[in-house]
Design an enzyme around this catalytic site. Structure first.
Site, PDB file in Angstrom:
ATOM      1  N   THR A   1       0.836  -1.181  -0.142  1.00  0.00           N
ATOM      2  CA  THR A   1      -0.126  -0.279  -0.041  1.00  0.00           C
ATOM      3  C   THR A   1       1.003   1.369  -0.146  1.00  0.00           C
ATOM      4  O   THR A   1       1.831   1.277   0.688  1.00  0.00           O
ATOM      5  CB  THR A   1      -0.821  -0.014   1.217  1.00  0.00           C
ATOM      6  OG1 THR A   1      -0.084  -0.005   2.192  1.00  0.00           O
ATOM      7  CG2 THR A   1      -1.878  -1.126   1.484  1.00  0.00           C
ATOM      8  N   SER A   2       0.491   2.288  -0.806  1.00  0.00           N
ATOM      9  CA  SER A   2       1.228   3.465  -0.942  1.00  0.00           C
ATOM     10  C   SER A   2       0.973   4.308   0.405  1.00  0.00           C
ATOM     11  O   SER A   2       2.152   5.156   0.752  1.00  0.00           O
ATOM     12  CB  SER A   2       0.639   4.466  -2.024  1.00  0.00           C
ATOM     13  OG  SER A   2      -0.782   4.597  -1.967  1.00  0.00           O
ATOM     14  N   SER A   3       0.059   3.969   1.326  1.00  0.00           N
ATOM     15  CA  SER A   3      -0.169   4.698   2.540  1.00  0.00           C
ATOM     16  C   SER A   3       0.665   4.223   3.638  1.00  0.00           C
ATOM     17  O   SER A   3       0.805   4.818   4.632  1.00  0.00           O
ATOM     18  CB  SER A   3      -1.613   4.476   3.076  1.00  0.00           C
ATOM     19  OG  SER A   3      -1.886   3.096   3.151  1.00  0.00           O
ATOM     20  N   CYS A   4       1.440   2.922   3.360  1.00  0.00           N
ATOM     21  CA  CYS A   4       2.379   2.421   4.359  1.00  0.00           C
ATOM     22  C   CYS A   4       3.760   3.577   4.546  1.00  0.00           C
ATOM     23  O   CYS A   4       4.323   3.614   5.509  1.00  0.00           O
ATOM     24  CB  CYS A   4       2.743   1.287   4.281  1.00  0.00           C
ATOM     25  SG  CYS A   4       3.929   0.869   2.707  1.00  0.00           S
ATOM     26  N   GLY A   5       3.746   4.459   3.463  1.00  0.00           N
ATOM     27  CA  GLY A   5       5.113   5.211   3.510  1.00  0.00           C
ATOM     28  C   GLY A   5       6.328   4.622   3.417  1.00  0.00           C
ATOM     29  O   GLY A   5       7.435   5.384   3.505  1.00  0.00           O
TER      30      GLY A   5
END
Length: 282
Positions: free
Chosen positions: A112-116
């Site tokens: 996920t791109s949200s995981c940073g």
């Protein structure tokens, strides 16, 4: 499931006039995905096509590669303390003997791109877990005019968006521009998972002659999902991220962004577009 939309009261102000009316909103509920009885992930999604969403998610994770890898998918009964079935928990059972990769670590690294987290580790993770290299032999040859007409066809097929204005969409097209499938969801990544999951269930993976169009930006996550499904072309009506471009260049994915009207930017894989020789080399 019939929970795609919900009604809420809204105060509407138009040109100074105030009125109260019901408004139709897109539904958003959590979906817990379990793998062989063990909790794996939770995603916020629009209810509907939940089994396809779970299957597509596991294609992206490198767990499933074909219909034969899947035994069944079921809603979990008694998902709440009182034993009621909320239809918000699904359990994916893989075929006996299927080797399950250690996806817990891989998800933390690249899914996920949200995981940073991003960078070379992310690219390496996709490269090493992809079942099918992008191999559209002979390569697709797409006219820019064909690509330019796809967003209007996507928008025309968005039935729930017309009622809510709050959904992302993803669609698969043939190399001739024929619409194969379209899915809508509050999350663009879920819409893509639903497409890929349905393709897996129908025995259509890899999608080596398909074009994937998304109604937003092209994140690393969406590029990853395209690569994992063997899709050679990803087009988006908005911007790509830098890591999406890097992944496309590394894997041979054709990545098109800002696909609006007759305009578009080609960030990678330009060999699949029928461009004038001077434009392609200048």
């Amino acid at each position: 499931m019939g929970r795609v939309t919900e009604r809420r009261k809204v105060i509407r102000i138009r040109d100074g006039a105030v009125s109260t009316r019901p408004d139709t909103l897109v539904a958003e509920e959590p979906l817990e995905i379990r793998l062989n009885g063990k909790p794996l992930a939770i995603t916020m999604r629009t209810p509907g096509d939940d089994f396809a969403l779970a299957a597509g998610f596991l294609v992206s994770e490198g767990v499933l590669g074909g219909a034969g890898d899947l035994q069944n998918i079921v809603y979990c009964a008694g998902a709440t303390a009182d034993g009621a079935n909320t239809y918000n928990v699904v359990d994916v059972k893989t075929a006996p003997g299927l080797t399950i990769p250690d996806i817990t670590l891989e998800r933390n690294v690249y899914t996920t791109s949200s995981c940073g987290l991003c960078g070379k580790a992310s690219l390496d993770a996709v490269r090493t877990t992809a079942r099918w290299p992008i191999d559209d032999a002979p390569p697709l040859r797409l006219e820019p005019e064909l690509l330019a007409g796809l967003p209007d066809r996507l928008r025309a097929a968005q039935r729930v968006f017309d009622r809510t204005g709050g959904l992302h969409a993803a669609a698969l097209f043939t190399e001739d521009g024929e619409l194969l499938d379209i899915r809508e969801d509050v999350g663009r990544h879920n819409a893509v998972d639903k497409l890929i999951g349905r393709a897996l269930q129908n025995g259509q993976l890899p999608l080596s002659r398909a074009v994937l169009l998304v109604s937003g930006r092209a994140s690393f996550e969406l590029a990853q999902k395209a690569v994992m499904a063997g899709i050679p072309v990803l087009a988006a009506v908005s911007a790509p991220s830098s890591l999406a471009v890097d992944l496309a260049a590394e894997t041979g994915l054709t990545l098109v962004g800002f696909l609006r009207g007759a305009s578009m930017n080609v960030y990678a894989g330009e060999h699949r577009l029928a461009l004038p020789a001077t434009a392609a080399t200048s």
